[in-house]
Each structure stands twice: as structure tokens, then as C-alpha cells.
Scaffold this motif. Structure first.
Motif, short mmCIF file in Angstrom:
data_model
loop_
_atom_site.label_atom_id
_atom_site.label_comp_id
_atom_site.label_asym_id
_atom_site.label_seq_id
_atom_site.Cartn_x
_atom_site.Cartn_y
_atom_site.Cartn_z
N HIS A 166 1.77 2.86 -8.62
CA HIS A 166 0.92 2.25 -7.58
C HIS A 166 -0.26 3.14 -7.25
O HIS A 166 -1.38 2.65 -7.04
CB HIS A 166 1.76 1.97 -6.33
N ALA A 167 -0.04 4.45 -7.20
CA ALA A 167 -1.14 5.38 -6.92
C ALA A 167 -2.18 5.33 -8.04
O ALA A 167 -3.39 5.33 -7.79
CB ALA A 167 -0.61 6.79 -6.75
N SER A 168 -1.72 5.26 -9.29
CA SER A 168 -2.64 5.16 -10.43
C SER A 168 -3.43 3.86 -10.38
O SER A 168 -4.62 3.82 -10.71
CB SER A 168 -1.86 5.25 -11.75
N THR A 169 -2.74 2.78 -9.96
CA THR A 169 -3.40 1.48 -9.84
C THR A 169 -4.50 1.53 -8.80
O THR A 169 -5.65 1.10 -9.04
CB THR A 169 -2.37 0.40 -9.47
N ARG A 170 -4.16 2.06 -7.61
CA ARG A 170 -5.15 2.12 -6.51
C ARG A 170 -6.33 3.02 -6.86
O ARG A 170 -7.45 2.77 -6.43
CB ARG A 170 -4.47 2.61 -5.23
N ALA A 171 -6.06 4.07 -7.64
CA ALA A 171 -7.13 5.00 -8.01
C ALA A 171 -8.03 4.45 -9.11
O ALA A 171 -9.07 5.05 -9.42
CB ALA A 171 -6.53 6.33 -8.44
#
Length: 380
Positions: free
Chosen positions: A91-96
Motif C-alpha cells: 500500500h505504501a508503494s502504491t501511494r508513493a
């Protein structure tokens, strides 16, 4: 307090060989890279890669330092075949907005296995758009069994937002409150036949009473795991969160994951956490939101309400939308819904969570105090 689970070596080895061979297609000479601390059971699964003749890749230090792209960079540099990640990292990779498939050579990568918490539909799309043509296996298991219950079926399609069917040899089902199997509606995740890696016993539990109370007190002889799950007719499933953190708004059960799917798609929101607290004859349901930098809280609140009305139903509008500095997690990336609920109910911080097992214990006190300011009847 920790359960102090005592496992049997043979049962765990058998489960790990099954999972790595038949649910991950790990073969001799291929490389397995699972990102997790040694206190998380995925570490045990990583080490078991040696049983298959695979090469295991270890990561020292913070996987997001010096930047979030570090894991993808290591996976490319080492020619990783099977990559295991926590949903929080995806999810962090997606948001970034990372694009690892474009920025790195991931041609050796065959499977991305995700666990730890429910994976959002947007994250499924991101894997295929930004990582590449891999097999995404979102799986659900537990430290209790040192293995998986659901997901990772190479012969079945991947449906966005859903886990693939139960693992081999796992008699998993969803039961309603009457102990009846249900399809197409939320139910308790149960396992109706033994698995080789179920715990032998608990430490300092000589008569087995704590063991039985933890898993078999609801339905004797049937393992109740404590997750809320919904199966479809093809046996794919969605984990809706812990059943003790299930929301019960106006008599209708809803998993927190349904709220997160809608709220965290709002551009102003970085992350969210919701709990439902019984209080006498009433029900208090606050939503805590970590907003992106520079966002107007009033405008964000309006956007969140619109998203819930259109994406779910007005009945799921929270009683309060409370901005916080961040959302608290375990060190493996799971949101702390149950500890937050117990804090709001008045239990002391030191009794609901071990500060050493969370990423930021101070934010729990912030959330507790914010809830009390917004809702004076919350237990002091």
C-alpha cells in the motif's frame, strides 16, 4: 499477554514444504525473498526456503531506508523469483506511485505473495500495472499455525481484491453466528478438520484451558480463528478484518476493510482506522484519519462523507471523523483496531498493547485522548 505457542517441528516442516512447493512454485536454485522481522512468522517461512533447495535473500535494517524503493531494488539486483511482502508495504508503494517494473529489471520475478492484512483492490491493480506480469497471491494465515489458510492457488484465476481458494488440506469455511456455513456474506473463519501445524499446546497452560478457550470455545472441535471472511461460490474470499473488530452498524456487520477501501481512495487521506464501541444501548463509531500534508481537515471530512455515502451507504457514516498524526500499527504492519477500541472503552494503555510491538505507542494515547474530546461519554 502472548500465548506462548508450542509448535511441533514435523507439522510445521510439512506445512512449509507444501506452501513453498505447491502454493509458491519455489524450485531448487530459485530465490526467495520475504520482507519481515524475525518476530514475524514469515521469517520461519523464509528460512524454510532452504528445504526446497532455494536461495534465501535476507534484508538487514529498515526496508524503507534510505527510500521506499529499496525492496524492489534488492529484488532486482538479486534476481528474486518469489517475493513476500506485507500488505502495508505494498500500500505504501502504491501511494508513493512507485514503478518498480519500469525502474528495475524484475524479469526473474514470478510471484508476489502478500500477507499481514487485507490488500486493497487498488493495490492489486498497481501490482499488475507497476510491477509486471507476475502471479499475485494475497494469502491469509497465522502465527498460530505457522502457515496459511487461504490463497496462493496456481491453477485458479486472480480476482481483484480477493484471495484465491483455501490452501491444500485446509477445511476452511465461513460460519454465521448459528454455526451454519454461509456464502456471499460475512462469517467467522473456521477450520473444521485438523491441520498438521496446529499448536501442540501453550506454555504455562498445563490443563489446556487457555488453548481451548483461544480456538475451540465457540464451537467445540472447530477452530475459530478470529477473522471475518466472506467466500464466493468459486471459494475465493475476502478477509474483512478481525471478527472482534467487526463493525455492527444498525444491526448489519461490516468489516473495517470495506471502510478502508472507500476512505483510503479519497485523495486527501493517507490512511484510516475505524472502530465500533458498544456503550450501553448505543454504539460509537469514530473514524481516525491520517491526512496528507497541507490538506484542509474540513474539506477532507466532507470528501470522506461523500465517498462513504456513494461507495457504501449513509448508514456507515462514522459518528466522528478525527484527524490524527498517523495510524498505529504492529511492527508487521497490521492496524491496531482492537487495542484502540479497548482504549476507548477505558482500559489502560499498558494493558492493551506491548509498546515494544507497535510502531508508535504515543499515537495510541493521542487517539484515545482525541476520542474523549469528541465524545465525552467515552470511558475516562
Amino acid at each position: 499477554m502472548p500465548k506462548g505457542i508450542v509448535h511441533g517441528h514435523g507439522g510445521v516442516v510439512l506445512e512449509h514444504l507444501k506452501t513453498l512447493t505447491l502454493h509458491s512454485d519455489l524450485r531448487p536454485g530459485r530465490k526467495l525473498f520475504v520482507v519481515g522481522s524475525t518476530s514475524w512468522v514469515v521469517w520461519n517461512m523464509l528460512v524454510s526456503g532452504l528445504l526446497r533447495g532455494g536461495t534465501i535473500v535476507l534484508l538487514d535494517g529498515n526496508p524503507a531506508h534510505p527510500d521506499l524503493d529499496r525492496v524492489w531494488r534488492v529484488a532486482a539486483d538479486e534476481g528474486v523469483t518469489v517475493l513476500g511482502l506485507g500488505a502495508a508495504y505494498v500500500h505504501a508503494s502504491t501511494r508513493a506511485g512507485l514503478t518498480p517494473g519500469r525502474d528495475h529489471d524484475l524479469t526473474a520475478l514470478r510471484q508476489v505473495q502478500v500477507t499481514g492484512s487485507p490488500l486493497s483492490p487498488d493495490a492489486y491493480r498497481w501490482i499488475y500495472e507497476a510491477v509486471g506480469d507476475v502471479w499475485l497471491a494475497s494469502v491469509s494465515g497465522g502465527t498460530d499455525i505457522a502457515s496459511i489458510f487461504l490463497g496462493g492457488a496456481p491453477t485458479e484465476p486472480v480476482r481483484i481484491g480477493r484471495l484465491q481458494p483455501p490452501a491444500l488440506g485446509v477445511a476452511a469455511d465461513a460460519w454465521d453466528l448459528n454455526g451454519q456455513p454461509v456464502i456471499g456474506q460475512p462469517g467467522e473463519l473456521v477450520v473444521t478438520a485438523p491441520m498438521p501445524s496446529m499448536p501442540l499446546y501453550f506454555w504455562n497452560d498445563p490443563d489446556g484451558s487457555r488453548y481451548r478457550d483461544s480456538y475451540f470455545s465457540t464451537w467445540p472441535g472447530v477452530w475459530r480463528h478470529g477473522d471475518l471472511v466472506e467466500f464466493d461460490s468459486d471459494l475465493s474470499s475476502v478477509i474483512l478484518g478481525r471478527s472482534d473488530s467487526t463493525l455492527n452498524r444498525h444491526g448489519i456487520r461490516l468489516g473495517p476493510a470495506d471502510i478502508y477501501r472507500v476512505v483510503e481512495a479519497v485523495p486527501e487521506v493517507e490512511e484510516a482506522l475505524i472502530v465500533g464501541v458498544e456503550e450501553g444501548d448505543g454504539y460509537y463509531m469514530p473514524l481516525f484519519v491520517h491526512l496528507r500534508d497541507g490538506v484542509d481537515p474540513v474539506a477532507a471530512t466532507d470528501a470522506i462523507k461523500r465517498a462513504i455515502r456513494s461507495g457504501l451507504s449513509p448508514r456507515y457514516l462514522p459518528d466522528a471523523i478525527i484527524p490524527v498524526s498517523r495510524v498505529p500499527h504492529t511492527r508487521t504492519g497490521k492496524k491496531l483496531e482492537v487495542p484502540v477500541k479497548r482504549l476507548i472503552q477505558g482500559q489502560p494503555l499498558e494493558s492493551v498493547v506491548d509498546p515494544g510491538l507497535v510502531d508508535d505507542a504515543a499515537v495510541l494515547a493521542e487517539i484515545r485522548d482525541s476520542a474523549r474530546r469528541h465524545h465525552p461519554t467515552v470511558t475516562p
